[in-house]
Design a protein around this motif. Sequence first.
Motif, short mmCIF file in Angstrom:
data_model
loop_
_atom_site.label_atom_id
_atom_site.label_comp_id
_atom_site.label_asym_id
_atom_site.label_seq_id
_atom_site.Cartn_x
_atom_site.Cartn_y
_atom_site.Cartn_z
N THR A 1 0.92 -1.05 0.14
CA THR A 1 -0.06 0.15 0.06
C THR A 1 0.67 1.10 0.15
OG1 THR A 1 0.07 -0.09 2.42
CG2 THR A 1 -1.86 -1.03 1.30
N ASP A 2 0.18 2.20 -0.42
CA ASP A 2 0.81 3.66 -0.29
C ASP A 2 0.22 4.37 0.81
OD1 ASP A 2 -1.48 4.49 -1.50
OD2 ASP A 2 -0.37 4.93 -3.46
N TYR A 3 0.79 5.52 1.22
CA TYR A 3 0.01 6.23 2.39
C TYR A 3 -1.36 6.56 2.02
CZ TYR A 3 -1.40 10.14 5.43
OH TYR A 3 -1.82 10.59 6.14
N ASP A 4 -1.50 7.10 0.66
CA ASP A 4 -3.14 7.56 0.55
C ASP A 4 -4.04 6.22 0.54
OD1 ASP A 4 -2.13 10.09 -0.12
OD2 ASP A 4 -2.07 9.80 -2.11
N LEU A 5 -3.59 5.27 0.15
CA LEU A 5 -4.39 3.87 0.23
C LEU A 5 -4.84 3.89 1.76
CD1 LEU A 5 -6.44 1.67 -0.67
CD2 LEU A 5 -4.11 0.50 -1.17
N ARG A 6 -3.58 3.61 2.46
CA ARG A 6 -3.89 3.33 3.92
C ARG A 6 -4.76 4.35 4.58
NH1 ARG A 6 1.79 2.28 3.43
NH2 ARG A 6 2.45 4.28 4.43
N TYR A 7 -4.45 5.37 4.40
CA TYR A 7 -5.50 6.51 4.85
C TYR A 7 -6.92 6.37 4.60
CZ TYR A 7 -7.15 11.25 6.11
OH TYR A 7 -7.72 12.31 6.87
N LYS A 8 -7.12 6.11 3.33
CA LYS A 8 -8.29 5.74 2.96
C LYS A 8 -9.01 4.71 3.53
CE LYS A 8 -9.58 5.74 -1.83
NZ LYS A 8 -9.06 5.46 -3.28
N ILE A 9 -8.24 3.60 3.59
CA ILE A 9 -8.95 2.38 4.63
C ILE A 9 -8.86 2.83 5.65
CG2 ILE A 9 -8.00 0.28 5.43
CD1 ILE A 9 -6.42 -0.35 2.79
N LYS B 1 -9.91 5.77 6.98
CA LYS B 1 -11.15 6.27 7.03
C LYS B 1 -12.33 5.45 6.91
CE LYS B 1 -10.53 10.97 7.17
NZ LYS B 1 -10.52 11.07 8.36
N SER B 2 -12.37 4.66 5.88
CA SER B 2 -13.31 3.76 5.76
C SER B 2 -13.66 2.87 6.86
CB SER B 2 -13.34 3.07 4.33
OG SER B 2 -13.61 1.79 4.43
N LYS B 3 -12.60 2.38 7.47
CA LYS B 3 -13.10 1.50 8.44
C LYS B 3 -13.24 2.20 9.83
CE LYS B 3 -11.54 -2.27 6.73
NZ LYS B 3 -12.28 -3.50 6.32
N THR B 4 -12.88 3.43 10.04
CA THR B 4 -13.47 4.26 11.02
C THR B 4 -14.91 4.50 11.05
OG1 THR B 4 -11.21 5.33 11.31
CG2 THR B 4 -12.87 6.25 12.49
N GLN C 1 -5.44 9.34 13.04
CA GLN C 1 -5.51 8.31 11.65
C GLN C 1 -4.49 8.52 11.05
OE1 GLN C 1 -9.36 9.28 9.79
NE2 GLN C 1 -10.54 9.31 12.20
N LYS C 2 -3.80 9.68 10.78
CA LYS C 2 -2.79 10.00 9.97
C LYS C 2 -1.63 9.15 10.41
CE LYS C 2 -3.91 14.36 7.64
NZ LYS C 2 -3.89 15.76 7.73
N PHE C 3 -1.53 9.36 11.66
CA PHE C 3 -0.38 8.81 12.19
C PHE C 3 -0.37 7.10 12.14
CE2 PHE C 3 1.56 6.16 16.02
CZ PHE C 3 2.69 6.95 16.04
N ILE C 4 -1.33 6.49 12.25
CA ILE C 4 -1.61 5.10 11.90
C ILE C 4 -1.28 4.89 10.40
CG2 ILE C 4 -2.77 2.81 12.30
CD1 ILE C 4 -4.79 4.39 13.80
N SER C 5 -1.89 5.70 9.70
CA SER C 5 -1.59 5.34 8.05
C SER C 5 -0.10 5.69 7.76
CB SER C 5 -2.39 6.55 7.29
OG SER C 5 -3.70 6.49 7.78
N THR C 6 0.60 6.51 8.66
CA THR C 6 2.20 6.58 8.33
C THR C 6 2.88 5.47 8.75
OG1 THR C 6 1.56 8.95 8.44
CG2 THR C 6 3.77 8.35 8.47
N GLU C 7 2.50 5.04 10.08
CA GLU C 7 3.18 4.11 10.80
C GLU C 7 2.95 2.72 10.46
OE1 GLU C 7 5.82 4.45 12.89
OE2 GLU C 7 5.62 6.55 12.04
N VAL C 8 1.69 2.17 10.30
CA VAL C 8 1.69 0.93 10.19
C VAL C 8 1.52 0.49 8.71
CG1 VAL C 8 0.02 -1.04 10.90
CG2 VAL C 8 0.47 1.04 12.32
#
Length: 473
Positions: free
Chosen positions: A291-299, A301-304, A322-329
Amino acid sequence: MKNNLQNTTSSSDKKKIDWQIVQSVMKKNFGNDIFESWLKKIELVDVFKNYILISVSTRFIRDWITSRYLDQILQIVKEYKKEVIRIEFVIENNNNKSKKINSNDSEKNEFLKNDNISFIKDSFLQYNRIDPNKNFENFVIGPSNKLAFEASKKVSEDKAHYNPLYLYSGVGMGKTHLLNSIGLSLKEKNKVMFISAERFMYQFVKSLKSNEMVKFKEYFRNTDVLLIDDIQFMNGKEAMQEEFFHTFNALLEKNSQIIISADRPPNKLSRIQERIKSRFSGGLVVDIQNTDYDLRYKIIKSKTDELKMFYPNQVTISEEIQKFISTEVRTSVRELVGALNRIVSFSRIYNKIPTLSEVRVILKDLLSLSENKVTIDSIQTIVCKFFKISKNEMLSPRRSRYLVRPRQTAIYLAKMLTSKSLPEIGRAFSNRDHTTVIHSVKTIDKLRKEDNELNVNIDSLKNKILYSQENEI
Ligand code: ADP
Ligand code: MG
């Protein structure tokens, strides 16, 4: 054949998992309400090499658990037996303690009506399990999985367009989700068989032993859509591969759709005959990339949003987190979703919105790989740039007001965003004493509560620091 059976189904190590401990962790992680309502009555039936078998009393409970808690339960189980990669269910009817197909389940009865295959009926629910909550609608698309998604959509709209469809990726990237989605959308009008390669082997060996090979063949050759998950685990003996090959060809011939998932491309599969591999490559082979960052962030968002629907007024995960998790995990979508679930559990158990430093603690094990990414040096660079001062000025002993605040901010962020100790941070700021570090952290902490502008600036600095890591990699 005996050896083979033992290899795939060694059930002697049940005691390796202490179910009581798993339950107490579930209770802690999910909270008392969820535990009491859904999880307490789960029983451990058996432990196999790569999966465990658990029992619940109804199909509904199984589906509920599958869609909401299973990923996390798997993570917990993995703590005690790391080879476990999935969890299988058996529906245990309380009255007679026998595996039973729910008589209200018209759809499945419909499917089974014309079969006389008793053992497969008994275990039917255990493996032909299609999760209604893993569908095309909630599969989030990005550049890394777009092709796999589109190919999956295509075969479910236009059967046998690509045949077989072969999807591969590392673990936790959405293969099973896509296979499941295909199964869901085709099952209304077709006989769908969704099975893991391991279970296929298990069933094969079992049929062979009980002289039911004819039924086995009939059963599989009758399907319109055969979904085989994790084919890399197929390591059967010649006879099994022979049977598989023929089933495979028979299905292709009658235009049944075959979809296969694996953790590697066909030519890299070991222990599988060349001619089978070449058959796998004969349709469409697509991979899902990281995944790239944008996809992780979208996921995220959608799961939240999904979680918010389940727990109205109870789920507040700040944008920052949300941004932190998307960046880190970034290891896999499974871990990404797992991280979010953990934070939500925390937030529900303690009835509070978690702060970033709490999140770092909750996700410690997931972040450890990337622990060293945020350096004090990068923090200093970004803070200096933001306040338009030079690094020399930040590190100098001068105590002018326009230098003190940025310096304190950088020290504060070093404390928040790295795992460095107070003396280590002090040293990185021209050998300042650790008491200076404490003072800076306290000061900024206090100011954040009083001064909204500063608070906003610090959040934005944090994001800059976290993103700059993302961009560098
Ligand atoms: P794999 O089979 O590749 O190991 P899974 O399909 O089991 O991975 O995915 C792991 C978890 O991540 C599942 O909960 C799945 O629903 C979720 N997931 C994976 N990719 C996506 C996606 N693109 N959108 C939404 N959820 C996803
Ligand atoms: Mg999978």
